[in-house]
Design an enzyme around this catalytic site. Structure first.
Site, PDB file in Angstrom:
ATOM      1  N   PRO A 128      11.198  25.077  56.125  1.00  0.00           N
ATOM      2  CA  PRO A 128      11.574  23.494  55.943  1.00  0.00           C
ATOM      3  C   PRO A 128      12.004  23.784  54.318  1.00  0.00           C
ATOM      4  O   PRO A 128      12.603  23.138  53.633  1.00  0.00           O
ATOM      5  CB  PRO A 128      10.391  23.179  55.997  1.00  0.00           C
ATOM      6  CG  PRO A 128       9.709  23.712  57.329  1.00  0.00           C
ATOM      7  CD  PRO A 128      10.008  25.228  57.045  1.00  0.00           C
ATOM      8  N   GLY A 131      15.508  27.617  52.020  1.00  0.00           N
ATOM      9  CA  GLY A 131      16.903  27.737  52.861  1.00  0.00           C
ATOM     10  C   GLY A 131      17.604  28.735  51.969  1.00  0.00           C
ATOM     11  O   GLY A 131      17.712  30.038  52.386  1.00  0.00           O
ATOM     12  N   SER A 132      18.853  28.129  51.114  1.00  0.00           N
ATOM     13  CA  SER A 132      19.232  28.874  50.058  1.00  0.00           C
ATOM     14  C   SER A 132      18.400  29.925  49.222  1.00  0.00           C
ATOM     15  O   SER A 132      19.062  31.296  48.853  1.00  0.00           O
ATOM     16  CB  SER A 132      20.235  28.007  49.088  1.00  0.00           C
ATOM     17  OG  SER A 132      21.357  27.241  49.997  1.00  0.00           O
ATOM     18  N   ARG A 243      27.649  37.651  58.006  1.00  0.00           N
ATOM     19  CA  ARG A 243      28.655  36.770  57.628  1.00  0.00           C
ATOM     20  C   ARG A 243      29.921  37.058  57.939  1.00  0.00           C
ATOM     21  O   ARG A 243      30.811  36.597  58.105  1.00  0.00           O
ATOM     22  CB  ARG A 243      28.524  36.961  55.956  1.00  0.00           C
ATOM     23  CG  ARG A 243      27.258  35.973  55.610  1.00  0.00           C
ATOM     24  CD  ARG A 243      26.804  36.298  54.053  1.00  0.00           C
ATOM     25  NE  ARG A 243      25.662  35.491  53.930  1.00  0.00           N
ATOM     26  CZ  ARG A 243      24.615  35.766  52.871  1.00  0.00           C
ATOM     27  NH1 ARG A 243      24.980  36.700  52.032  1.00  0.00           N
ATOM     28  NH2 ARG A 243      23.697  35.156  52.572  1.00  0.00           N
ATOM     29  N   ARG A 268      53.571  15.735  73.342  1.00  0.00           N
ATOM     30  CA  ARG A 268      53.543  14.411  73.031  1.00  0.00           C
ATOM     31  C   ARG A 268      54.734  14.035  72.334  1.00  0.00           C
ATOM     32  O   ARG A 268      55.429  14.589  71.227  1.00  0.00           O
ATOM     33  CB  ARG A 268      52.434  14.293  71.917  1.00  0.00           C
ATOM     34  CG  ARG A 268      52.119  12.986  71.099  1.00  0.00           C
ATOM     35  CD  ARG A 268      51.615  11.788  72.077  1.00  0.00           C
ATOM     36  NE  ARG A 268      51.397  10.828  71.210  1.00  0.00           N
ATOM     37  CZ  ARG A 268      51.021   9.559  71.888  1.00  0.00           C
ATOM     38  NH1 ARG A 268      51.021   9.449  73.002  1.00  0.00           N
ATOM     39  NH2 ARG A 268      50.812   8.546  70.853  1.00  0.00           N
ATOM     40  N   GLU A 363      23.830  30.944  57.419  1.00  0.00           N
ATOM     41  CA  GLU A 363      23.999  32.169  57.295  1.00  0.00           C
ATOM     42  C   GLU A 363      24.574  32.524  55.751  1.00  0.00           C
ATOM     43  O   GLU A 363      25.256  32.996  55.388  1.00  0.00           O
ATOM     44  CB  GLU A 363      24.759  33.064  57.928  1.00  0.00           C
ATOM     45  CG  GLU A 363      24.212  33.121  59.458  1.00  0.00           C
ATOM     46  CD  GLU A 363      24.243  34.327  60.289  1.00  0.00           C
ATOM     47  OE1 GLU A 363      25.225  35.335  59.825  1.00  0.00           O
ATOM     48  OE2 GLU A 363      24.305  34.294  61.481  1.00  0.00           O
TER      49      GLU A 363
HETATM   50  N1  CAA Z   1      21.854  43.973  50.424  1.00  0.00           N
HETATM   51  C1  CAA Z   1      20.586  44.625  50.388  1.00  0.00           C
HETATM   52  N2  CAA Z   1      19.893  44.310  49.161  1.00  0.00           N
HETATM   53  C2  CAA Z   1      20.100  43.097  48.632  1.00  0.00           C
HETATM   54  C3  CAA Z   1      21.305  42.269  48.839  1.00  0.00           C
HETATM   55  C4  CAA Z   1      22.164  42.848  49.959  1.00  0.00           C
HETATM   56  N3  CAA Z   1      23.311  42.167  50.137  1.00  0.00           N
HETATM   57  N4  CAA Z   1      21.112  41.434  48.098  1.00  0.00           N
HETATM   58  C5  CAA Z   1      20.106  41.418  47.171  1.00  0.00           C
HETATM   59  N5  CAA Z   1      19.318  42.340  47.623  1.00  0.00           N
HETATM   60  C6  CAA Z   1      18.131  42.941  46.807  1.00  0.00           C
HETATM   61  C7  CAA Z   1      18.418  43.230  45.547  1.00  0.00           C
HETATM   62  O1  CAA Z   1      18.706  44.582  45.190  1.00  0.00           O
HETATM   63  C8  CAA Z   1      16.843  42.967  44.977  1.00  0.00           C
HETATM   64  O2  CAA Z   1      16.387  44.169  45.249  1.00  0.00           O
HETATM   65  P1  CAA Z   1      15.252  44.684  44.243  1.00  0.00           P
HETATM   66  O3  CAA Z   1      14.129  43.557  43.968  1.00  0.00           O
HETATM   67  O4  CAA Z   1      14.796  46.124  44.764  1.00  0.00           O
HETATM   68  O5  CAA Z   1      16.101  44.938  42.981  1.00  0.00           O
HETATM   69  C9  CAA Z   1      16.642  41.929  45.835  1.00  0.00           C
HETATM   70  O6  CAA Z   1      17.293  42.081  46.964  1.00  0.00           O
HETATM   71  C10 CAA Z   1      16.573  40.699  45.153  1.00  0.00           C
HETATM   72  O7  CAA Z   1      17.962  40.272  44.719  1.00  0.00           O
HETATM   73  P2  CAA Z   1      18.449  38.958  44.222  1.00  0.00           P
HETATM   74  O8  CAA Z   1      17.481  39.000  42.854  1.00  0.00           O
HETATM   75  O9  CAA Z   1      19.901  39.015  44.192  1.00  0.00           O
HETATM   76  O10 CAA Z   1      17.760  38.028  45.112  1.00  0.00           O
HETATM   77  P3  CAA Z   1      17.825  36.356  45.111  1.00  0.00           P
HETATM   78  O11 CAA Z   1      16.586  35.829  45.355  1.00  0.00           O
HETATM   79  O12 CAA Z   1      18.364  35.933  43.594  1.00  0.00           O
HETATM   80  O13 CAA Z   1      18.937  35.938  46.147  1.00  0.00           O
HETATM   81  C11 CAA Z   1      20.830  35.252  47.118  1.00  0.00           C
HETATM   82  C12 CAA Z   1      20.168  36.347  46.310  1.00  0.00           C
HETATM   83  C13 CAA Z   1      22.335  35.748  47.476  1.00  0.00           C
HETATM   84  C14 CAA Z   1      20.924  33.765  46.514  1.00  0.00           C
HETATM   85  C15 CAA Z   1      19.923  35.022  48.475  1.00  0.00           C
HETATM   86  O14 CAA Z   1      18.837  34.439  48.479  1.00  0.00           O
HETATM   87  C16 CAA Z   1      20.868  34.379  49.795  1.00  0.00           C
HETATM   88  O15 CAA Z   1      21.738  35.340  50.279  1.00  0.00           O
HETATM   89  N6  CAA Z   1      20.581  33.264  49.936  1.00  0.00           N
HETATM   90  C17 CAA Z   1      21.103  32.626  51.228  1.00  0.00           C
HETATM   91  C18 CAA Z   1      20.065  32.791  52.451  1.00  0.00           C
HETATM   92  C19 CAA Z   1      20.803  32.495  53.758  1.00  0.00           C
HETATM   93  O16 CAA Z   1      22.040  32.953  53.864  1.00  0.00           O
HETATM   94  N7  CAA Z   1      20.206  31.776  54.818  1.00  0.00           N
HETATM   95  C20 CAA Z   1      20.774  31.656  55.792  1.00  0.00           C
HETATM   96  C21 CAA Z   1      19.646  31.697  56.907  1.00  0.00           C
HETATM   97  S1  CAA Z   1      19.628  32.499  58.189  1.00  0.00           S
HETATM   98  C22 CAA Z   1      20.562  31.852  59.437  1.00  0.00           C
HETATM   99  O17 CAA Z   1      21.369  30.816  59.146  1.00  0.00           O
HETATM  100  C23 CAA Z   1      20.779  32.614  60.828  1.00  0.00           C
HETATM  101  C24 CAA Z   1      20.884  31.555  61.997  1.00  0.00           C
HETATM  102  O18 CAA Z   1      20.085  31.446  62.736  1.00  0.00           O
HETATM  103  C25 CAA Z   1      22.320  31.222  62.248  1.00  0.00           C
END
Ligand code: CAA
Length: 385
Positions: A128, A131-132, A243, A268, A363
């Protein structure tokens, strides 16, 4: 379709197109109206190899490449976007996470039944208030002897009701940020896991989206997927692949919109001639087709990078962002071409328009994709000390 496919990809496209248009599309409108989850269709998809597309044949999967998977997903989305989202979360988020992070025992336990389509995967990341920013997980998993005890709430979980297994992301170490998050495989029916009410959604109405509540839900220690602290990385890796899946779904729905718009424009008549004769409509159609083609190239490019083992995070985000925004423009145009009829449920564009709306949200929103892409180009924003 102008993109060049190899022989296997062409065969998969032909097979899935036939199945999607003859079977999946048949009652898609009725399922949308009644909110009926198409359980039997997933079993048929299992028999066709569509529920373990990226899983090696040794586990009962198809061992297909990422482009074939994207093509199949687009074909299913063309017929029914609700069916496609379940296929997408199951294949690219759940099966792949088990493949990438699971032990051999976990892979042997879950993948064969997941590939049959009888055990559908769900992914419990969103909460809740997370999310992002999924790093702000409130769900906890606390060690108790040979068990982990889960407490918390997951939000908007696709297939949370009809799925057979949920990958649950939870905090295992409060002292660490991203590194304090882990993942667990929780079978449906585990005591302490309750399924909340289904969301009454605008679109994708035949897929189930629920809240999952965990209250002292105990899972054995071998239910942890990956190592302690690997949960955030697992989620990000899964979302990279997911994605590409959302881009593929967007392309499928956009193609359905284009075909409906073309057919309508040819039949049409207004002012004594088919509306497809008017330049305004012709230009809409030209733009729609061009945008779909651009999205397809981006989606397939991300898939090729993935299949060849190259980094594809940014390419997947670009494809997802462009394709999901594109399908909303295309669906809007298709509805406009249909005029007042497009606003009525008798015409499929009404459903496509509603289904497309969520693609820029789930996502990772368009805004999050911009963040991922700009971080990839400029590097992350430096924190001031
Ligand atoms: N692949 C692997 N590792 C990754 C990565 C990736 N693409 N992106 C980040 N990481 C790792 C980083 O390397 C880092 O690792 P270390 O701690 O070892 O250095 C760690 O993750 C943290 O990275 P960030 O500091 O970049 O993380 P952040 O907290 O700033 O978040 C963000 C980055 C891109 C904003 C991420 O939070 C994000 O993608 N947010 C969106 C979430 C999302 O898509 N939610 C959708 C829900 S699921 C859904 O919708 C499914 C469904 O049911 C339909």
């Amino acid at each position: 379709m102008t993109i060049i496919l190899n022989e296997d990809q062409t065969l998969i496209q032909t097979m899935v197109r036939k199945f999607a248009r003859e079977i999946v599309a048949k009652e898609a409108a009725e399922r949308d109206q009644s909110g009926t989850f198409p359980k039997e269709i997933f079993q048929q998809m299992g028999e066709l190899g569509l529920m373990g597309m990226l899983v090696p044949e040794t586990y009962g999967g198809s061992g297909a490449d990422a482009v074939s998977y994207a093509i199949a997903l687009s074909e299913i989305a063309y017929a029914c976007a609700s069916t496609a989202v379940v296929m997408s979360v199951h294949n690219s988020i759940c099966c792949e996470s088990i493949l990438n992070f699971g032990s051999q025992a976990q892979q042997q336990l879950w993948l064969p039944k997941m590939c049959t389509g009888t055990c559908i995967g769900a992914f419990g990341l969103t909460e809740p208030e997370a999310g992002s920013n999924p790093a702000s997980q409130k769900t906890t998993a606390v060690r108790d002897g040979k068990y982990w005890v889960l407490n918390g709430t997951k939000q908007f979980i696709t297939s949370g009701k009809n799925g057979g297994v949920v990958i649950v992301i939870a905090r295992t170490d409060k002292a660490k940020a991203h590194g304090g998050i882990s993942a667990f495989l929780v079978p449906q029916g585990t005591p302490g896991m309750t399924i909340g009410a289904s969301e009454n959604k605008m679109g994708l109405r035949a897929s189930d989206t629920v809240q999952l509540i965990f209250e002292d839900c105990r899972v054995p220690e071998d239910a942890m997927l990956g190592k302690p602290g690997q949960g955030f990385k697992l989620a990000m890796t899964a979302l990279d692949s997911g994605r590409i899946g959302v881009a593929a779904q967007s392309i499928g729905v956009a193609e359905a919109c284009l075909d409906e718009a073309v057919a309508y424009a040819k039949t049409r008549e207004q002012f004594g001639r088919p509306i497809g004769d008017f330049q305004g409509i012709r230009w809409y159609i030209a733009e729609m087709a061009t945008e779909i083609e651009a999205a397809r190239l981006m989606c397939h490019n991300a898939a090729v990078l993935k299949s060849s083992g190259q980094p594809y995070t940014m390419a997947a985000s670009m494809a997802k962002m462009y394709a999901s925004e594109m399908v909303n423009r295309v669906a809007g145009r298709a509805l406009q071409i249909h005029g007042g009829y497009g606003y009525c449920k008798e015409y499929p564009v009404e459903r496509h328009y509603r289904d497309a709306r969520v693609f820029t949200i789930y996502e990772g929103t368009t805004e999050i994709q911009r963040l991922v892409i700009s971080n990839g180009i400029l590097g992350p924003i430096a924190t001031k000390s």
